[in-house]
Design an enzyme around this catalytic site. Structure first.
Site: not given
Ligand code: UDX
Length: 494
Positions: A11, A151-152, A223, A271-272, A279, A282, A346
């Site tokens: 961030v 929110f990045l 947030k 799904a996955g 983030c 936690k 992580r």
């Molecule tokens: C997230 C939030 O999107 C962001 O706004 C915040 O500031 C920080 O946390 P990030 O952790 O970088 O961002 O990844 P993100 O793209 O949101 O994915 C998080 C997790 O969800 C990943 O493990 C991803 O694989 C999973 N995911 C995401 C899914 O399993 N399915 C989805 O449809 C979307």
């Protein structure tokens, strides 16, 4: 404006580079001497698109790095706190770094400072920062604390910062809100987007971000609640995926059907293997605790967390279903990062699955386009080898596992994969392929929320009977009748 950003993690570093990009003078401070030395030499510690370019563009002019928080604070009107807030044992956020920065700021005051929380913090943190600063000698008239959550997403952090849906300014006074507006003005009035050389606009971004002005407590809640809601969406679709498997429906179609409702929206319905990263795990746990401390029992979040962890277990059951016994099996693993386009491991579901497989005496040949160095630094095992491409991983493997949604893994040469694998088995935790494509290449395919498909494989009668046994075994474990086929056009359906 003169801005200090304290903390050079995801961030902090992205915010510092992007503030410089939109015209501010930025000093980024971090106590980690090695990191700051590296940054000053142009070495970027994280894998993030456009970040090296922005740091190169502004370092030495509008952007500098220092190990002295005091210097950064004294040179700035606005100080963004972007230090880590790691989870403690019980899931609560450890705010000791935030407190220590608040102390440093209080001891470095030389005029009015707007102190802005950018790290994800529990509600009331702005009050705690206020108190810590006052206790350390700052007078109330000299500073104000605001909350401006970020929110990045990793992998798209720079474009998320520069083309956000909204900018949340949690300020307890109008002058503070006006300063926040001024900082983001080039985004709010769109002038940045006209600048030659601006970072290109992503396809699905809002034309102009919304400026949401609220108080600091509400911004802190926005947030936590946003991340918890997105995690809930993922757990919801994963729960639905489990039902799809039980009734031979297809989660990809179901997800499209749900997401087409504009009230629901199609994003975060993939799904996955469940969510990971620094983030969501936690923040959901921390928000659950914050709610409890405030007197609300947020049971829904317990379920979100439970479903998320179950998703890994469900995948491991599929591996057992496909391979029967695991001891001594050789597995190709594609993906270690918690999601594609990042080197971050992580809370990575992929790493958790690899660890589980190693504990069952499998040998693993792992490949990830960006996260191998980080994984190697944390995970060494006599049965784990890191290789430098998917095909070496697949060579002689009993099965291929896709654990991270890297684009590279969605465009594999399946004919080559089929010829390299010992058995034609692909387990895809990210639904990167159409089952028909796998069948057409002679591969037995297990994915998430879709029926397993098996291709007719010649000269491998032993495998056919094993797969038949395993399918029944897997179904029995799930308490439903074994699959009898369905709409998917597998050559042979076991
Ligand atoms: C997230 C939030 O999107 C962001 O706004 C915040 O500031 C920080 O946390 P990030 O952790 O970088 O961002 O990844 P993100 O793209 O949101 O994915 C998080 C997790 O969800 C990943 O493990 C991803 O694989 C999973 N995911 C995401 C899914 O399993 N399915 C989805 O449809 C979307």
């Amino acid at each position: 404006m003169k801005i200090a950003v304290v903390g050079s993690g995801y961030v902090g570093l992205v915010a510092a580079a992007c503030f410089a990009e939109i015209g501010h003078n930025v000093i980024c401070a971090d106590a980690d001497v090695q990191k700051i030395t590296a940054l000053n030499q142009g070495i970027i510690p994280i894998h993030e698109k456009f970040l090296p370019e922005l740091i190169r563009r502004h370092c030495g002019t509008r952007l500098s790095f220092t190990t002295s928080t005091t210097d950064a604070v004294r040179a700035s009107q606005v100080i963004f706190i972007a230090v880590g807030t790691p989870s403690m044992e019980a899931g609560a956020a450890d705010l000791s770094f935030v407190e220590s920065v608040a102390r440093d700021i209080a001891r470095s005051m030389n005029g009015f400072k707007l102190v802005v929380e950018k790290s994800t913090v529990p509600v009331y943190t702005s009050e705690w920062i206020n108190r810590a600063m006052t206790l350390n000698g700052a007078s109330g008239a000299q500073f104000e604390v605001a909350s401006n959550p970020e929110f990045l997403r990793e992998g798209t952090a720079v474009t998320d910062f520069l083309y956000p849906d909204r900018i949340v300014a949690g300020c307890n006074s109008q002058p503070a809100a006006a300063m926040m507006r001024e900082i983001y003005e080039p985004l709010l009035n769109g002038s940045y987007y006209e600048v030659p050389g601006a970072i290109p606009r992503p396809a699905d971004s809002a034309p102009i971000p919304q400026f949401i002005q609220t108080n600091a407590r509400s911004a802190e809640l926005i947030k936590h609640a946003s991340n918890a809601f997105l995690a809930m969406k993922i757990s919801f679709i994963n729960a639905v995926a489990n039902i799809c498997e039980m009734v031979n429906a297809d989660i990809e179609g179901v997800s499209r059907g749900i997401g087409a409702d504009s009230r629901i929206g199609s994003k975060f319905l993939r799904a996955g293997l469940g969510y990971g990263g620094s983030c969501f795990p936690k923040d959901v746990a921390a928000f659950r605790l914050v709610a409890e401390e405030c007197g609300y029992d947020f049971q829904l979040l317990n379920e979100v967390m439970r479903i998320n962890l179950d998703q890994r277990e469900a995948f491991l059951r599929k591996v057992r279903t496909a391979l029967w016994t695991l001891k001594g099996k050789r597995l190709a693993v594609l993906g270690l990062a918690f999601k594609g386009d990042t080197d971050d491991i992580r809370e990575s579901p992929a790493v958790a699955i690899v660890q589980d497989l190693l504990s069952r005496e499998c040998s693993v040949m792992a490949y990830d386009p960006a996260a191998m160095d980080r994984t190697r630094a944390e995970l060494q095992h006599k049965n784990l080898s890191y290789v430098d491409n998917p095909y070496t991983a697949a060579s002689g493997a009993d099965a291929l596992l896709i654990l991270t949604d890297w684009e590279e893994f969605a465009t594999l040469d399946l004919t080559r994969i089929r010829s390299l694998l010992r058995y034609p088995i692909v387990l895809d935790g990210r639904n990167l392929y159409m089952p028909e494509a796998m069948t057409a290449h002679g591969l037995n395919y297990y994915s998430v929320g879709r029926a397993a498909t098996t291709a007719q494989s010649v000269n491998e009668p032993a495998l056919q009977s094993l797969a038949h046994y395993s399918n029944n075994f897997g179904a029995a474990m799930n308490g439903v009748p074994p699959s009898t086929g369905g709409e998917i056009s597998a050559t042979t359906y076991l």
